[in-house]
Design an enzyme around this catalytic site. Sequence first.
Site, PDB file in Angstrom:
ATOM      1  N   ASP A 282       2.255 -28.022 -35.071  1.00  0.00           N
ATOM      2  CA  ASP A 282       3.706 -28.088 -35.188  1.00  0.00           C
ATOM      3  C   ASP A 282       4.091 -29.565 -35.190  1.00  0.00           C
ATOM      4  O   ASP A 282       3.242 -30.451 -34.991  1.00  0.00           O
ATOM      5  CB  ASP A 282       4.362 -27.333 -34.026  1.00  0.00           C
ATOM      6  CG  ASP A 282       5.752 -26.824 -34.388  1.00  0.00           C
ATOM      7  OD1 ASP A 282       6.371 -27.358 -35.326  1.00  0.00           O
ATOM      8  OD2 ASP A 282       6.238 -25.881 -33.714  1.00  0.00           O
ATOM      9  N   ALA A 283       5.357 -29.851 -35.438  1.00  0.00           N
ATOM     10  CA  ALA A 283       5.809 -31.237 -35.548  1.00  0.00           C
ATOM     11  C   ALA A 283       5.308 -32.051 -34.355  1.00  0.00           C
ATOM     12  O   ALA A 283       5.590 -31.717 -33.203  1.00  0.00           O
ATOM     13  CB  ALA A 283       7.327 -31.285 -35.637  1.00  0.00           C
TER      14      ALA A 283
END
Length: 548
Positions: A282-283
């Site tokens: 994820d980011a």
Amino acid sequence: MQPEDLMRAPFHLDQEALDWVVATWDGLDPLQQAAQLFTLNSRGPVDAAERARLAALQPGGITRFFGTDGEAERSALDALQEDAAIPMLVSADLEGSRMSLPFGTPVPNPLALAAADDEALTREVSRIMAAEARAIGVNWSFTPVLDINAAPRSAIVATRGYGSDPAKIARHALAQLTEFEAAGLAATVKHWPGEGYDDRDQHLVTTINPLSMEDWHASFGKLYGDAIRAGARAVMSAHIALPAYRPDAPDAERYLPATISRALNEDLLRGELGFNGIIVSDASEMAGLTSVLAPLEAKIEILRAGCDMVLFSSDPETEIAAVRDAVASGRIPAERFRAAGLRVLGLKASLGLHRSRKAPETPAPEGRATITERAFAAAPTLVKDRDATLPLDPARHRRILVLSPGIVEPMGNEQIPFALPQMLREAGFEVTEAPYGTPLDITGQDLVLYLFGEETLLTRSRIFLDWRALHGHFKTAMARPWTALPTVMISFGYPYYLYDAPRVPTYINAYSTHEAMQRAVCEALLGRAPFAGTNPVDPFAGAPDARL
């Protein structure tokens, strides 16, 4: 991992594609190899400076934050692909509603589709989304969402997931997955190892999945296993801990976010569930990770822990070089680095990018407007109408007072006005829209209408009714108009406002803020259409008085 593993599911490469993967990886220098393990973001106009930036970095992929001109975006992505020495993965969060292509056909979000609960309709909507994404050059979607909406106070799951019932989640998420994959759009299931039982936001803190492994296997484990068998090419590993997986490990290890947990990525996802696709983080600059490690260190640990691709970087030149150096020093084992690179290139080859990187001429499905209108109309859910206020009638409810903070745009938190008040005026009502923050005054009104437009909001710890702001004063914050006038509360997003307004007599969930949904709700309010949706979550949020 051996290169031949890319000939198995979910990549299914033939010999030609496999040869391209191996030759391409072996032909890169270490810095170029490290760059292939990064997906960078691209915002704003794709001008000469943006083209030069990405041409110099040569990342493995980009996530494009799109403008409103679809033709311009297609031309921009074609130009960026032409500049790339190796074709790029182009990803987007195709989550529907306001988390989708701004120039595309408006479509409901997952929670609205779960309320409609028509798998065939979910498939039709997903085909529209996939075709429009492919037509501009997107080849990778960071969806579907497999999160379970179990914690009502969660602002981050809310409308992004398909509700709280794992069986319903499976039906709709797998329908979207198979339609995306059939259209040549690589699907990503998220957020591994499962979000929704912690009411916090991993953008702000490492969240915790508190389930026992028995319960996890019966819910998230089954969802991810089904998605893997259905052909998901990617899993997004998130900043979520699963402490039950290693109960005897030190707490510092048990509570590691999955993004930097070898146990969760390599042992559980790859070993126990048999996933052979690509794992993307994820980011990487969300506080769920950066509260544990500094950003540069986090990039290295993401790859060490079994993720194949790092999502985003604020300093890509430095961090790509740091990954290269970590491989040279042995901190990232050479075999781990090579496996990640082969999987990234394997995903590209499985999408046919080794043959053509240009966006395909994808025909848009016929009847898109009719399909999406049907989807929006199937979602609005009448949770309760205790005093039989509905349908609204100008003869009984001519003067309507609207109280609303407006629609909150999910990414930028910009305020957007509702269209529903004007729709009601056109239906013969006199509508007064109270400026937000002014003291409540119901004098001369026949009905009070509350409108809320908060879909899933990123970096908002909580979604709740701020009575003082809504009613404009400390004293009026304690006033409740429904003891004097018919009152209707409608949420076009977050479905749990009854927790803060349990005694409101009429409550409707509509899940999505798009004008098409507002029009569908207007038709139902006036009795011209039914409230066709069913509750995909417990709208009473466990509060017994909310049913009164």
